[in-house]
Design a protein around this motif. Structure first.
Motif, PDB file in Angstrom:
ATOM      1  N   ALA A 184       0.858  -1.189   0.000  1.00  0.00           N
ATOM      2  CA  ALA A 184       0.000   0.000   0.000  1.00  0.00           C
ATOM      3  C   ALA A 184       0.891   1.235   0.000  1.00  0.00           C
ATOM      4  N   GLY A 185       1.464   1.538  -1.144  1.00  0.00           N
ATOM      5  CA  GLY A 185       2.335   2.695  -1.239  1.00  0.00           C
ATOM      6  C   GLY A 185       3.739   2.394  -0.770  1.00  0.00           C
ATOM      7  N   LEU A 186       4.569   3.422  -0.825  1.00  0.00           N
ATOM      8  CA  LEU A 186       5.965   3.283  -0.449  1.00  0.00           C
ATOM      9  C   LEU A 186       6.121   3.259   1.065  1.00  0.00           C
ATOM     10  N   PRO A 187       7.111   2.519   1.568  1.00  0.00           N
ATOM     11  CA  PRO A 187       7.351   2.533   3.014  1.00  0.00           C
ATOM     12  C   PRO A 187       7.751   3.923   3.487  1.00  0.00           C
ATOM     13  N   ASP A 223      -7.840  -2.562  -6.544  1.00  0.00           N
ATOM     14  CA  ASP A 223      -8.519  -3.612  -5.794  1.00  0.00           C
ATOM     15  C   ASP A 223      -8.544  -4.848  -6.694  1.00  0.00           C
ATOM     16  N   TRP A 224      -7.750  -5.832  -6.344  1.00  0.00           N
ATOM     17  CA  TRP A 224      -7.603  -6.994  -7.220  1.00  0.00           C
ATOM     18  C   TRP A 224      -8.731  -8.004  -7.063  1.00  0.00           C
ATOM     19  N   GLY A 225      -9.521  -7.874  -6.019  1.00  0.00           N
ATOM     20  CA  GLY A 225     -10.610  -8.824  -5.810  1.00  0.00           C
ATOM     21  C   GLY A 225     -11.562  -8.923  -6.985  1.00  0.00           C
ATOM     22  N   PRO A 226     -12.184  -7.822  -7.420  1.00  0.00           N
ATOM     23  CA  PRO A 226     -13.097  -7.899  -8.561  1.00  0.00           C
ATOM     24  C   PRO A 226     -12.422  -8.369  -9.846  1.00  0.00           C
ATOM     25  N   MET A 227     -11.174  -7.998 -10.053  1.00  0.00           N
ATOM     26  CA  MET A 227     -10.479  -8.436 -11.259  1.00  0.00           C
ATOM     27  C   MET A 227     -10.205  -9.931 -11.233  1.00  0.00           C
ATOM     28  N   LEU A 228      -9.892 -10.458 -10.065  1.00  0.00           N
ATOM     29  CA  LEU A 228      -9.691 -11.901  -9.942  1.00  0.00           C
ATOM     30  C   LEU A 228     -10.993 -12.649 -10.215  1.00  0.00           C
ATOM     31  N   ARG A 314       0.797  -4.296   3.626  1.00  0.00           N
ATOM     32  CA  ARG A 314       0.741  -5.227   2.511  1.00  0.00           C
ATOM     33  C   ARG A 314      -0.626  -5.892   2.520  1.00  0.00           C
ATOM     34  N   THR A 315      -1.224  -5.949   1.350  1.00  0.00           N
ATOM     35  CA  THR A 315      -2.512  -6.623   1.209  1.00  0.00           C
ATOM     36  C   THR A 315      -2.327  -7.847   0.335  1.00  0.00           C
TER      37      THR A 315
END
Length: 323
Positions: A184-187, A223-228, A314-315
């Motif tokens: 989720a973005g840069l550390p 959001d990778w959920g819908p794409m998966l 991290r997601t």
């Protein structure tokens, strides 16, 4: 997992953690811009390799936590690591599944060479196969029929994520699992009130990189959920893991000093990439303060700080191919 800087990916498509992280892992990596003068660190592929190795070292505990969470139905014997970088995910998966073999895919020959070196050093070279490939190509190399495919900080670099997801679905064994891991973005590394002469510098630097990311990695933060689901997978779980590591904290056999040193080098490499992407958008005062942090020979060097932390999230999405 990998992760993801402006921009250091690690995969096997044409992008470049990343890994990462940053941005890290798997294809023809897009080369990061040159570092600031006087930073004392390499540029190009050498610095990408370094930051991927540091990402793996500093975030090893969190990568292991994700591999432990994966809802596998049976321990996989064949695993594919897409956008493997220098092997952060590969070696975590080998530890998690001791009977498994991993096919590590990346577009960078240098990253794959480094991964093979680490495999030999760890005595697991017989369990690792490396494949150099561009995953943005229409036809992928033969990757077997894995029970698990892992993609850390690599999917958002794909030119056509839908094509990549459908290809992974077809590659997986029936009932197999696909794990997509994204930062989720840069550390962040500095306290909010740092540096003393320009408080909030790090946040402003990250904000200034957003245009760069929007132009070069438009799928970052998706959001990778819908794409998966659209690619035919059944979404089995989603989890976000917060990363909050103090530089002074020890881990396993690491000494306090070595842990602090690793985080310092990690922060240096990441902020060099922030400078490369954000220099034109920062004020002269912010740029001067940032260059002071990146000057490893100066009194304000980030390597001299004892208050560094690693803060990010991290997601992970776990999706299954139907039987």
């Amino acid at each position: 997992m990998t992760h993801t800087y402006p921009h250091t990916p690690h995969h096997g498509a044409s992008h470049g953690d990343h890994g990462h992280h940053g941005d890290h892992g798997h294809q023809v990596l897009r080369r990061a811009p040159a570092s600031a003068p006087g930073s004392g660190s390499g540029t190009g592929s050498d610095s990408q390799t370094e930051i991927l190795d540091l990402d793996a070292e500093v975030l090893a505990e969190h990568i292991a936590a994700i591999t432990s969470w994966l809802p596998v139905e049976a321990a996989p014997r064949e695993i594919v690591d897409l956008g493997c970088g220098t092997g952060a995910g590969t070696f975590a998966l080998l530890d998690r599944f001791p009977e498994a073999h991993v096919t590590a895919v990346d577009s960078s020959a240098e990253h794959l060479h480094r991964l093979r070196e680490k495999a030999r050093a760890g005595g697991v070279q017989e369990r690792v196969r490396t494949v150099q490939a561009d995953l943005d190509a229409a036809d992928w190399p033969h990757l077997g029929t894995p029970g698990l495919v892992w993609a850390s900080a690599s999917m958002h670099h794909m030119a056509d994520p839908g094509h990549a997801l459908r290809t992974v679905h077809d590659v997986l064994a029936p009932g197999g699992l696909f794990a997509v891991v994204e930062l989720a973005g840069l550390p962040r590394f500095l306290p909010e009130n740092a540096p003393g002469n320009r408080p909030g510098l790090e946040d402003r630097g990250h904000a200034a990189t957003e245009h760069f990311h929007a132009e070069h990695v438009p799928h970052r933060g998706a959001d990778w959920g819908p794409m998966l689901t659209a690619a035919g997978f059944t979404l089995e779980g989603e989890r976000t893991i917060a990363v909050n590591i103090e530089g002074s904290r020890t881990e396993r056999s690491r000494t306090e000093g070595s842990r602090t040193e690793a985080i310092g080098r990690y922060a240096l490499a990441a902020l060099q990439r922030v400078r490369s992407a954000a220099a034109e958008a920062l004020s002269p005062e912010d740029l001067t303060a940032l260059d002071q942090l990146l000057d490893t020979t100066g009194p304000h060097s980030i390597l001299r700080r004892t208050d560094l932390m690693v803060r990010t999230e991290r997601t992970v999405w776990a999706a299954r191919r139907a039987n």
